[in-house]
Design a protein around this motif. Structure first.
Motif, PDB file in Angstrom:
ATOM      1  N   GLN A 253       4.763  -5.051   8.712  1.00 43.39           N
ATOM      2  CA  GLN A 253       4.805  -5.648   7.383  1.00 43.39           C
ATOM      3  C   GLN A 253       4.344  -4.626   6.360  1.00 43.39           C
ATOM      4  O   GLN A 253       3.880  -3.539   6.711  1.00 43.39           O
ATOM      5  CB  GLN A 253       3.917  -6.886   7.320  1.00 43.39           C
ATOM      6  CG  GLN A 253       2.449  -6.612   7.596  1.00 43.39           C
ATOM      7  CD  GLN A 253       1.628  -7.887   7.619  1.00 43.39           C
ATOM      8  OE1 GLN A 253       2.083  -8.912   8.109  1.00 43.39           O
ATOM      9  NE2 GLN A 253       0.414  -7.819   7.092  1.00 43.39           N
ATOM     10  N   ALA A 255       4.975  -2.957   2.118  1.00 35.23           N
ATOM     11  CA  ALA A 255       6.021  -2.401   1.272  1.00 35.23           C
ATOM     12  C   ALA A 255       5.382  -1.522   0.209  1.00 35.23           C
ATOM     13  O   ALA A 255       4.156  -1.522   0.034  1.00 35.23           O
ATOM     14  CB  ALA A 255       6.825  -3.519   0.609  1.00 35.23           C
ATOM     15  N   THR A 268       4.908  -7.501  -0.333  1.00 35.76           N
ATOM     16  CA  THR A 268       6.186  -8.064   0.094  1.00 35.76           C
ATOM     17  C   THR A 268       7.316  -7.195  -0.443  1.00 35.76           C
ATOM     18  O   THR A 268       7.305  -6.832  -1.622  1.00 35.76           O
ATOM     19  CB  THR A 268       6.350  -9.498  -0.428  1.00 35.76           C
ATOM     20  OG1 THR A 268       5.275 -10.294   0.070  1.00 35.76           O
ATOM     21  CG2 THR A 268       7.682 -10.089   0.025  1.00 35.76           C
ATOM     22  N   PRO A 269       8.299  -6.846   0.392  1.00 41.24           N
ATOM     23  CA  PRO A 269       9.409  -5.999  -0.079  1.00 41.24           C
ATOM     24  C   PRO A 269      10.137  -6.643  -1.244  1.00 41.24           C
ATOM     25  O   PRO A 269      10.378  -7.851  -1.257  1.00 41.24           O
ATOM     26  CB  PRO A 269      10.319  -5.901   1.150  1.00 41.24           C
ATOM     27  CG  PRO A 269       9.440  -6.218   2.306  1.00 41.24           C
ATOM     28  CD  PRO A 269       8.432  -7.194   1.813  1.00 41.24           C
ATOM     29  N   SER A 270      10.479  -5.827  -2.233  1.00 44.51           N
ATOM     30  CA  SER A 270      11.192  -6.335  -3.403  1.00 44.51           C
ATOM     31  C   SER A 270      12.584  -5.741  -3.524  1.00 44.51           C
ATOM     32  O   SER A 270      13.273  -5.973  -4.498  1.00 44.51           O
ATOM     33  CB  SER A 270      10.400  -6.010  -4.672  1.00 44.51           C
ATOM     34  OG  SER A 270      10.203  -4.617  -4.798  1.00 44.51           O
ATOM     35  N   SER A 272      16.252  -4.211  -1.180  1.00 44.13           N
ATOM     36  CA  SER A 272      17.016  -4.364   0.062  1.00 44.13           C
ATOM     37  C   SER A 272      17.137  -3.056   0.821  1.00 44.13           C
ATOM     38  O   SER A 272      17.943  -2.924   1.730  1.00 44.13           O
ATOM     39  CB  SER A 272      18.422  -4.893  -0.257  1.00 44.13           C
ATOM     40  OG  SER A 272      19.088  -4.008  -1.139  1.00 44.13           O
ATOM     41  N   GLY A 273      16.308  -2.076   0.444  1.00 44.81           N
ATOM     42  CA  GLY A 273      16.335  -0.808   1.161  1.00 44.81           C
ATOM     43  C   GLY A 273      17.464   0.082   0.692  1.00 44.81           C
ATOM     44  O   GLY A 273      18.000  -0.068  -0.402  1.00 44.81           O
ATOM     45  N   ASP A 581      11.131  -1.379   9.060  1.00 42.88           N
ATOM     46  CA  ASP A 581      12.487  -1.883   8.868  1.00 42.88           C
ATOM     47  C   ASP A 581      13.081  -1.260   7.605  1.00 42.88           C
ATOM     48  O   ASP A 581      12.520  -1.390   6.512  1.00 42.88           O
ATOM     49  CB  ASP A 581      12.465  -3.413   8.744  1.00 42.88           C
ATOM     50  CG  ASP A 581      13.854  -4.033   8.825  1.00 42.88           C
ATOM     51  OD1 ASP A 581      14.833  -3.363   8.436  1.00 42.88           O
ATOM     52  OD2 ASP A 581      13.956  -5.183   9.268  1.00 42.88           O
ATOM     53  N   LYS A 583      15.425  -2.101   5.830  1.00 38.85           N
ATOM     54  CA  LYS A 583      15.801  -3.060   4.803  1.00 38.85           C
ATOM     55  C   LYS A 583      14.620  -3.429   3.916  1.00 38.85           C
ATOM     56  O   LYS A 583      14.802  -4.059   2.877  1.00 38.85           O
ATOM     57  CB  LYS A 583      16.373  -4.315   5.452  1.00 38.85           C
ATOM     58  CG  LYS A 583      17.673  -4.077   6.208  1.00 38.85           C
ATOM     59  CD  LYS A 583      18.172  -5.351   6.859  1.00 38.85           C
ATOM     60  CE  LYS A 583      19.451  -5.098   7.646  1.00 38.85           C
ATOM     61  NZ  LYS A 583      19.938  -6.332   8.335  1.00 38.85           N
ATOM     62  N   LYS A 584      13.430  -3.054   4.352  1.00 36.95           N
ATOM     63  CA  LYS A 584      12.225  -3.407   3.612  1.00 36.95           C
ATOM     64  C   LYS A 584      11.556  -2.190   2.980  1.00 36.95           C
ATOM     65  O   LYS A 584      10.444  -2.304   2.450  1.00 36.95           O
ATOM     66  CB  LYS A 584      11.230  -4.103   4.547  1.00 36.95           C
ATOM     67  CG  LYS A 584      11.772  -5.362   5.205  1.00 36.95           C
ATOM     68  CD  LYS A 584      10.761  -5.953   6.182  1.00 36.95           C
ATOM     69  CE  LYS A 584      11.310  -7.190   6.872  1.00 36.95           C
ATOM     70  NZ  LYS A 584      10.347  -7.759   7.850  1.00 36.95           N
ATOM     71  N   TYR A 585      12.222  -1.038   3.052  1.00 30.91           N
ATOM     72  CA  TYR A 585      11.559   0.196   2.625  1.00 30.91           C
ATOM     73  C   TYR A 585      12.512   1.019   1.768  1.00 30.91           C
ATOM     74  O   TYR A 585      13.690   1.191   2.124  1.00 30.91           O
ATOM     75  CB  TYR A 585      11.115   0.984   3.863  1.00 30.91           C
ATOM     76  CG  TYR A 585      10.237   2.174   3.560  1.00 30.91           C
ATOM     77  CD1 TYR A 585       8.952   2.000   3.033  1.00 30.91           C
ATOM     78  CD2 TYR A 585      10.687   3.467   3.795  1.00 30.91           C
ATOM     79  CE1 TYR A 585       8.144   3.091   2.763  1.00 30.91           C
ATOM     80  CE2 TYR A 585       9.877   4.562   3.524  1.00 30.91           C
ATOM     81  CZ  TYR A 585       8.612   4.362   3.006  1.00 30.91           C
ATOM     82  OH  TYR A 585       7.815   5.446   2.726  1.00 30.91           O
TER      83      TYR A 585
END
Length: 917
Positions: A253, A255, A268-270, A272-273, A581, A583-585
């Protein structure tokens, strides 16, 4: 060991030159054999030879004068020859470290520094000129000098100088034969004499580490070569996306915070990578250049692993909430090429009293030729490394002429420098290194590449002017950095804050760093200088002639790199899987992660142990390190057992898999047969379909007579007939990327990948099960030839053997030379992508080509209850009792007691040497 290791050997060239070098090498080896015959006490002169050998052994008791010391230093060695040093100042501690490592390993140190400086020809003659030329082009030693002169801290430079002074104090007054038996042999062929050690010799070793851990360069080349025969969808099949849903990334977890701009484990990821833009369309057609570059890379010594591929490592740390001690346990086992002596050197560095004058109390694994401790613990924290695998290299295809290179429609002049290579017994050679704004032209070192690329390839967007094409290498390690500072900072770190500060300076090679401390905290940090690309994702070579590509000035900020501290799950696992992930970075770290087979197995083992309130002990961590389970076997065996096999002999082999638990023990016949089946599945499904540029020479694939009969030799042993050779295929290496490739195809039994043409006596295959059936038959006959017709005599260990080879004079030559310097073989369990990662390359056979180079389990509750093992031993002297005295225990998975506290060290000490001013 694979062929492309640190062993000096002749390299290819013109036929006449190659023959001449081979003759010269053979003559040199004959002389070496005579020397070693004397060493072994054969014939006249035995007394002299024994004296020569003993003269190079280190003095380990009594006292010695060491110039430059301010006070005394005690060197306490245990029964395995592992030294613990005690001093009253940093300078004395590192001066003594240099002296002691030179006592045990100077030949290794000397060869290593000549390699990193591109100076092997000075020791071994003209056969090393091509290797030296490539390494001079990269300029490792040049960059190391810039680091020392302009970047490293004053304290670091003082420590490096003290270390060098200690090495030189050992060398003073000693001839080569007094240092190591290899010098006695080398002295018969040239007048080489060891020169003084310099601080830059130590710094340059970090560049060699970075080269072998450089990431995806070979994948970048291979993907581009595939475009000549495969379409984009087929290439995607062979490079599937990381299975985030199945194999957990390191960081679960967190971001980059939109508020602070820093990585926050609670954020929290904001976004979509990143996308997956490539440069494929801009560079297709330049396969001749890339194929030749790939061949050139094969000639370069691989210090840590076979050609930078397949290198992995395991590390994990468990919180005290889930351990029997109530404090963290930390395990680490880096997977590197097997070397003799081992790459690692175990050591303790202790200040008798911690003060501003003397700051160190640390122990662990270091490298001969480098001060400090690389992996281990001090009095407050422990740490471990695995390769992060960040994509820190890019190849750029350049449009070049005699005047320079094209960039945005204009010709820019090369940056050039001349390098003179001195050659033992021959004339010096001078090369000119050319650089573009993207780095040195590595293709200049290939004679074939000098004449290719004279016209623009079809479909390429390059300018149509100038003379041809070249390949430049852009690599973060070619920029001066502070990794040497980080080593000393890690050794002094006291908490997670100071640990992260040290990690910030560990720029290359980019490593996963795990952490634990005596207060009970566990953590992780992803460090490294990781580039930010203007365009493209680093999976294909980029067009150097356009400013649309290239790198931004600044790398990914350290504050935005992922980290964790005391995650709720209570443990952290790093085994070369994805860090986070994608998609989260928001930053691209790489598109070529390890695919997570080992990491997920470790996760599962920890979970199974701690469920329902279970606790993990040091012994449990040790058992996990030796886990032999095959992930790909668990996938394939149920399907293999469904196939109806009519041929009696093949059915007999198939039955070996009935009830098998997928563990790869040395005595397992099932493991032997399955791995042969897996190897043949890869050959059949993929070998003929890949471009000729990726094809490799290999052995016969099977005995063509289905009943196992055939011609026999004078001893009655079955002679293998070559119905098909691996030279006809581009054999996959069988790593966990191929696990994912095959798993992705399992649900499509009629995929074109399963189809093979009729060949010789083999009928065409039209689907998955037909190909599997043929692979089982081919594997049966392959093992009949290797292990015999009687399957009751088969075992995985007989196929999967480790031979330890001395890294220089022991890698080629007559049998006497091999026996004198090399050791083995040992029959091993484990396998490719198992936790006990005794790696083998399916392209070349079943021999072990990389290993857990050391193993350690650190107990944060009581340092003296920590445990460790090295692959070989403390000594680099071939006839020393400590040359390979840890290897048998390493093979069994045993660990040695690791003393750290003064009382424990004193209790375990067998020899004490006092170094005096």
């Amino acid at each position: 060991m694979p062929a492309n290791t640190t062993a000096p050997s002749g390299t290819t060239g013109s036929a006449g030159g190659k023959t001449g070098r081979k003759k010269g090498r053979r003559a040199r080896l004959i002389v070496i054999v005579l020397v070693l015959a004397l060493v072994a006490g054969i014939g006249y002169g035995a007394f002299w030879s024994v004296s020569t050998v003993r003269a190079s052994y280190p003095q380990t008791t009594g006292s010695l004068k060491l110039d430059g010391l301010d006070g005394t230093v005690d060197v306490k060695r245990d029964s395995y020859g592992i030294p613990q040093l005690y001093a009253d100042s940093d300078a004395d501690l590192f001066r003594a470290q240099g002296f002691v490592q030179a006592q045990d390993r100077f030949w290794e140190m000397d060869v290593r520094r000549h390699m990193t400086a591109g100076r092997l020809s000075e020791m071994f003659g003209s056969g090393q000129v091509e290797t030296d030329s490539f390494l001079r082009t990269l300029g490792w030693h040049k960059v190391a000098q810039e680091e020392y002169d302009k970047v490293l801290s004053e304290d670091t430079k003082k420590n490096l100088q003290a270390y060098a002074d200690g090495v030189n104090a050992y060398l003073k007054g000693r001839d080569g034969k007094d240092i190591s038996v290899e010098y006695a042999a080398l002295g018969f062929t040239n007048d080489y004499k060891p020169a003084e050690w310099t601080p830059v010799d130590s710094v340059a070793w970090l560049k060699a580490m970075a080269w072998d851990l450089r990431g995806n360069m070979q994948d970048e080349i291979d993907r581009s070569l595939m475009t000549s025969r495969l379409d984009a969808k087929q290439i995607e099949d062979l490079y599937p996306p990381y299975p985030y849903d199945k194999h957990k990334p390191i960081v679960g977890q967190g971001a980059v915070s939109s508020v602070t701009g820093k990585f926050d484990p609670a954020a929290t990821p904001s976004s979509s990578g990143l996308g997956s833009d490539t440069a494929q369309g801009a560079t297709e057609g330049l396969n001749t250049q890339l194929s030749s570059l790939s061949d050139t890379l094969d000639q370069i010594p691989a210090l840590l692993g076979p050609n930078g591929n397949g290198i992995g490592s395991n590390s994990w740390v468990v919180s005290g909430d889930y351990t029997t001690t109530g404090k963290p346990l930390l395990a680490n086992d880096p997977h590197l090429a097997p070397q003799l002596p081992s790459l690692w050197y175990q050591m303790g560095l202790h200040c008798r009293e911690i003060s501003a004058k003397c700051q160190y109390d640390t122990a662990g694994y270091t490298f001969s030729g480098m001060p400090g401790v690389i992996i281990g613990h001090n009095q407050d924290i422990a740490w471990g490394f695995t390769n992060l695998g960040a994509d820190v290299t890019d190849l750029f295809l350049e449009k070049v002429s005699g005047d320079g290179y094209m960039y945005d429609g204009k010709v820019k002049p090369f940056t050039t420098r001349d390098e003179t290579i001195k050659v033992a017994g021959g004339k010096s050679r001078t090369i000119t290194v050319r650089e573009t704004n993207n780095g040195p032209l590595v293709s200049d070192r290939s004679s074939e590449l000098e004449t290719v690329g004279q016209k623009a390839p079809v479909g390429n967007s390059a300018p149509d002017r100038a003379d041809g094409y070249a390949v430049a290498l852009k690599w973060t390690a070619l920029e001066p950095g502070k990794s040497m500072d980080a080593v000393f900072e890690l050794n002094r770190a006291k908490d997670f804050t100071s640990f992260r500060k040290a990690a910030e300076h560990f720029e290359v090679p980019s490593q996963n760093l795990i952490y634990a401390d005596t207060k009970g905290h566990i953590g992780y940090q992803a460090p490294g200088k990781i580039p930010v690309r203007l365009k493209g994702n680093g999976t294909m070579p980029s067009p150097g002639w356009s400013s649309e590509y290239g790198w931004k000035k600044d790398p990914v900020p350290f504050d935005e790199l992922p980290y964790e501290l005391d995650p709720k799950r209570g443990y952290i696992v790093t085994a070369n899987q994805a860090v986070i992930d994608e998609k989260k970075y928001p930053h691209l770290l790489t598109e070529d992660w390890g695919y997570g087979s080992r990491s997920q197995r470790i996760n599962d083992l920890i979970q199974s142990k701690i469920k329902d309130g279970g606790k993990i002990s040091t012994e449990d961590m040790q058992k996990m390190q030796m886990d032999n389970t095959s992930d790909i076997a668990a996938l394939l065996v149920p399907e293999l057992m469904k196939i109806n096999i009519s041929e009696k002999s093949v059915r007999e082999a198939q039955k070996l898999l009935e009830g098998w638990d997928y563990t790869q023990e040395p005595d397992s016949a099932a493991a032997a047969y399955f791995n042969a089946v897996w190897r043949n599945i890869l050959k059949l499904a993929f070998g003929d379909k890949l471009p000729k540029e990726l094809r490799v020479e290999g052995e016969c694939l099977y005995v063509p007579r289905i009943d196992g009969s055939g011609p026999v030799d004078e001893q009655g042993k079955l002679v293998r007939e070559c119905g098909r050779r691996a030279a006809d295929t581009a054999q996959p290496d069988g790593g966990d990327r191929w696990y994912q490739v095959v798993e992705s195809l399992m649900d499509d039994p009629k995929s074109d990948w399963w189809k093979t043409p009729e060949r010789g006596r083999d009928e065409a295959t039209e689907n998955r099960d037909q190909l599997f059936a043929r692979a089982m038959a081919d594997a049966r006959w392959e093992l009949t030839a290797k292990l015999g017709k009687d399957i009751s005599t088969w075992s995985w260990g007989r196929l999967h053997q480790l031979t330890l080879k001395n890294q220089t004079l022991g890698t080629e030559g007559p049998g006497l030379l091999q026996r004198a310097l090399n050791r083995g073989p040992w029959n091993l369990g484990g396998g490719e992508a198992a936790v006990n990662a005794t790696g083998w390359n399916a392209a070349g056979g079943y021999d072990v080509v990389w290993v857990p180079s050391m193993r350690m389990v650190v107990n944060l509750d009581d340092w003296d209850k920590s445990r460790w093992i090295n692959l070989t031993g403390a000594s680099g002297h071939a006839f020393s009792a400590h040359y390979t005295d840890q290897t048998d225990k390493w093979v069994k998975g045993d660990l040695l007691d690791w003393s750290f506290g003064t009382n424990a060290v004193t209790k375990s000490t067998t020899d004490t040497l006092t170094l005096k001013p």
